[in-house]
Write a protein that holds these residues in place. Structure first.
Motif, PDB file in Angstrom:
ATOM      1  N   LYS A  85      14.013  47.962 -26.518  1.00 48.13           N
ATOM      2  CA  LYS A  85      13.047  47.626 -25.473  1.00 48.13           C
ATOM      3  C   LYS A  85      13.655  46.577 -24.548  1.00 48.13           C
ATOM      4  N   PRO A  86      13.191  46.501 -23.317  1.00 50.48           N
ATOM      5  CA  PRO A  86      13.718  45.455 -22.421  1.00 50.48           C
ATOM      6  C   PRO A  86      13.594  44.053 -23.022  1.00 50.48           C
ATOM      7  N   GLU A  87      12.575  43.816 -23.800  1.00 54.17           N
ATOM      8  CA  GLU A  87      12.390  42.486 -24.408  1.00 54.17           C
ATOM      9  C   GLU A  87      13.398  42.201 -25.519  1.00 54.17           C
ATOM     10  N   ASP A  88      14.208  43.180 -25.877  1.00 56.36           N
ATOM     11  CA  ASP A  88      15.293  42.944 -26.830  1.00 56.36           C
ATOM     12  C   ASP A  88      16.527  42.375 -26.142  1.00 56.36           C
ATOM     13  N   THR A  89      16.488  42.309 -24.827  1.00 57.17           N
ATOM     14  CA  THR A  89      17.618  41.757 -24.088  1.00 57.17           C
ATOM     15  C   THR A  89      17.849  40.308 -24.471  1.00 57.17           C
ATOM     16  N   ALA A  90      19.075  40.005 -24.887  1.00 57.41           N
ATOM     17  CA  ALA A  90      19.403  38.663 -25.354  1.00 57.41           C
ATOM     18  C   ALA A  90      20.884  38.618 -25.722  1.00 57.41           C
ATOM     19  N   VAL A  91      21.348  37.411 -25.958  1.00 53.67           N
ATOM     20  CA  VAL A  91      22.651  37.244 -26.588  1.00 53.67           C
ATOM     21  C   VAL A  91      22.410  37.225 -28.100  1.00 53.67           C
ATOM     22  N   TYR A  92      23.100  38.076 -28.800  1.00 48.15           N
ATOM     23  CA  TYR A  92      22.941  38.197 -30.245  1.00 48.15           C
ATOM     24  C   TYR A  92      24.076  37.465 -30.953  1.00 48.15           C
ATOM     25  N   TYR A  93      23.695  36.630 -31.912  1.00 50.59           N
ATOM     26  CA  TYR A  93      24.654  35.825 -32.652  1.00 50.59           C
ATOM     27  C   TYR A  93      24.611  36.198 -34.133  1.00 50.59           C
ATOM     28  N   CYS A  94      25.769  36.271 -34.751  1.00 56.50           N
ATOM     29  CA  CYS A  94      25.780  36.453 -36.196  1.00 56.50           C
ATOM     30  C   CYS A  94      25.961  35.091 -36.862  1.00 56.50           C
ATOM     31  N   LYS A  95      25.435  34.994 -38.050  1.00 60.24           N
ATOM     32  CA  LYS A  95      25.420  33.743 -38.800  1.00 60.24           C
ATOM     33  C   LYS A  95      25.812  34.006 -40.236  1.00 60.24           C
ATOM     34  N   LEU A  96      26.649  33.141 -40.762  1.00 56.21           N
ATOM     35  CA  LEU A  96      27.051  33.195 -42.168  1.00 56.21           C
ATOM     36  C   LEU A  96      26.645  31.884 -42.821  1.00 56.21           C
ATOM     37  N   THR A  97      25.924  31.970 -43.897  1.00 55.53           N
ATOM     38  CA  THR A  97      25.502  30.772 -44.633  1.00 55.53           C
ATOM     39  C   THR A  97      26.119  30.805 -46.023  1.00 55.53           C
ATOM     40  N   VAL A  98      27.018  29.868 -46.276  1.00 57.59           N
ATOM     41  CA  VAL A  98      27.645  29.740 -47.586  1.00 57.59           C
ATOM     42  C   VAL A  98      27.932  28.266 -47.785  1.00 57.59           C
ATOM     43  N   LEU A  99      27.002  27.554 -48.327  1.00 58.20           N
ATOM     44  CA  LEU A  99      27.029  26.094 -48.447  1.00 58.20           C
ATOM     45  C   LEU A  99      26.898  25.432 -47.075  1.00 58.20           C
ATOM     46  N   VAL A 100      27.657  25.904 -46.102  1.00 54.31           N
ATOM     47  CA  VAL A 100      27.501  25.443 -44.721  1.00 54.31           C
ATOM     48  C   VAL A 100      27.206  26.651 -43.855  1.00 54.31           C
ATOM     49  N   VAL A 101      26.842  26.387 -42.618  1.00 51.67           N
ATOM     50  CA  VAL A 101      26.456  27.455 -41.699  1.00 51.67           C
ATOM     51  C   VAL A 101      27.557  27.668 -40.668  1.00 51.67           C
ATOM     52  N   TYR A 102      27.917  28.919 -40.468  1.00 52.98           N
ATOM     53  CA  TYR A 102      28.874  29.295 -39.444  1.00 52.98           C
ATOM     54  C   TYR A 102      28.198  30.241 -38.459  1.00 52.98           C
ATOM     55  N   TRP A 103      28.496  30.027 -37.182  1.00 51.94           N
ATOM     56  CA  TRP A 103      27.968  30.908 -36.134  1.00 51.94           C
ATOM     57  C   TRP A 103      29.128  31.603 -35.426  1.00 51.94           C
ATOM     58  N   GLY A 104      28.902  32.842 -35.086  1.00 48.69           N
ATOM     59  CA  GLY A 104      29.865  33.542 -34.258  1.00 48.69           C
ATOM     60  C   GLY A 104      29.519  33.370 -32.790  1.00 48.69           C
ATOM     61  N   LYS A 105      30.471  33.702 -31.940  1.00 49.06           N
ATOM     62  CA  LYS A 105      30.180  33.739 -30.514  1.00 49.06           C
ATOM     63  C   LYS A 105      29.258  34.924 -30.268  1.00 49.06           C
ATOM     64  N   GLY A 106      28.366  34.803 -29.373  1.00 45.14           N
ATOM     65  CA  GLY A 106      27.365  35.837 -29.163  1.00 45.14           C
ATOM     66  C   GLY A 106      27.914  37.064 -28.466  1.00 45.14           C
ATOM     67  N   THR A 107      27.155  38.134 -28.594  1.00 46.40           N
ATOM     68  CA  THR A 107      27.442  39.360 -27.870  1.00 46.40           C
ATOM     69  C   THR A 107      26.175  39.745 -27.105  1.00 46.40           C
ATOM     70  N   LEU A 108      26.344  40.057 -25.835  1.00 45.80           N
ATOM     71  CA  LEU A 108      25.196  40.287 -24.961  1.00 45.80           C
ATOM     72  C   LEU A 108      24.685  41.715 -25.092  1.00 45.80           C
ATOM     73  N   VAL A 109      23.383  41.822 -25.296  1.00 46.60           N
ATOM     74  CA  VAL A 109      22.702  43.113 -25.303  1.00 46.60           C
ATOM     75  C   VAL A 109      21.718  43.114 -24.142  1.00 46.60           C
ATOM     76  N   THR A 110      21.862  44.091 -23.266  1.00 46.25           N
ATOM     77  CA  THR A 110      20.978  44.212 -22.113  1.00 46.25           C
ATOM     78  C   THR A 110      20.304  45.572 -22.169  1.00 46.25           C
ATOM     79  N   VAL A 111      18.974  45.562 -22.162  1.00 47.62           N
ATOM     80  CA  VAL A 111      18.201  46.803 -22.216  1.00 47.62           C
ATOM     81  C   VAL A 111      17.469  46.954 -20.887  1.00 47.62           C
ATOM     82  N   SER A 112      17.810  47.993 -20.170  1.00 45.30           N
ATOM     83  CA  SER A 112      17.193  48.218 -18.873  1.00 45.30           C
ATOM     84  C   SER A 112      15.951  49.104 -19.016  1.00 45.30           C
ATOM     85  N   SER A 113      14.983  48.854 -18.151  1.00 46.45           N
ATOM     86  CA  SER A 113      13.725  49.629 -18.212  1.00 46.45           C
ATOM     87  C   SER A 113      13.803  50.887 -17.382  1.00 46.45           C
TER      88      SER A 113
END
Length: 113
Positions: A85-113
């Motif tokens: 859906k268009p409201e799913d448009t966002a930068v999507y980030y992956c996260k790994l939690t193993v004692l500490v938290v790691y974030w990846g650089k985001g990947t852009l998802v754009t949903v056009s109407s």
């Protein structure tokens, strides 16, 4: 530990995309992985998470449309996104939690109407 996300892009409403995020480095087997997203002007929010044993959790807004999975041998988490859906448009980030938290650089998802 580094996280490399891929798979974002431009898609029409109703379409599908598959995101991938590969973790590299010294990673304990017992960990949680997940996807979060941040739309313009909004706070980052949870999309879905999955434990190393396969227990999943989804945001209400994506239940029934998105599926999270993982390949423990490859330390990779996936997000299959259907009926976008268009409201799913966002930068999507992956996260790994193993004692500490790691974030990846985001990947852009754009949903056009």
């Amino acid at each position: 530990v580094q996280l490399q996300a891929s798979g974002g892009g431009l898609v029409q409403a109703g379409g599908s995309l598959r995101l991938s995020c590969a973790a590299s480095g010294s990673i304990r087997s017992a960990n949680n992985m997940g996807w979060y997203r941040q739309a313009p002007g909004k706070q980052r929010e949870l999309v879905a998470t999955i434990t190393n044993t396969g227990f999943t959790n989804y945001a209400d807004s994506v239940k029934g449309r998105f599926t999270i999975s993982r390949d423990n041998a490859k330390n990779t988490v996936y997000l299959e996104m259907n009926s976008l859906k268009p409201e799913d448009t966002a930068v999507y980030y992956c996260k790994l939690t193993v004692l500490v938290v790691y974030w990846g650089k985001g990947t852009l998802v754009t949903v056009s109407s």
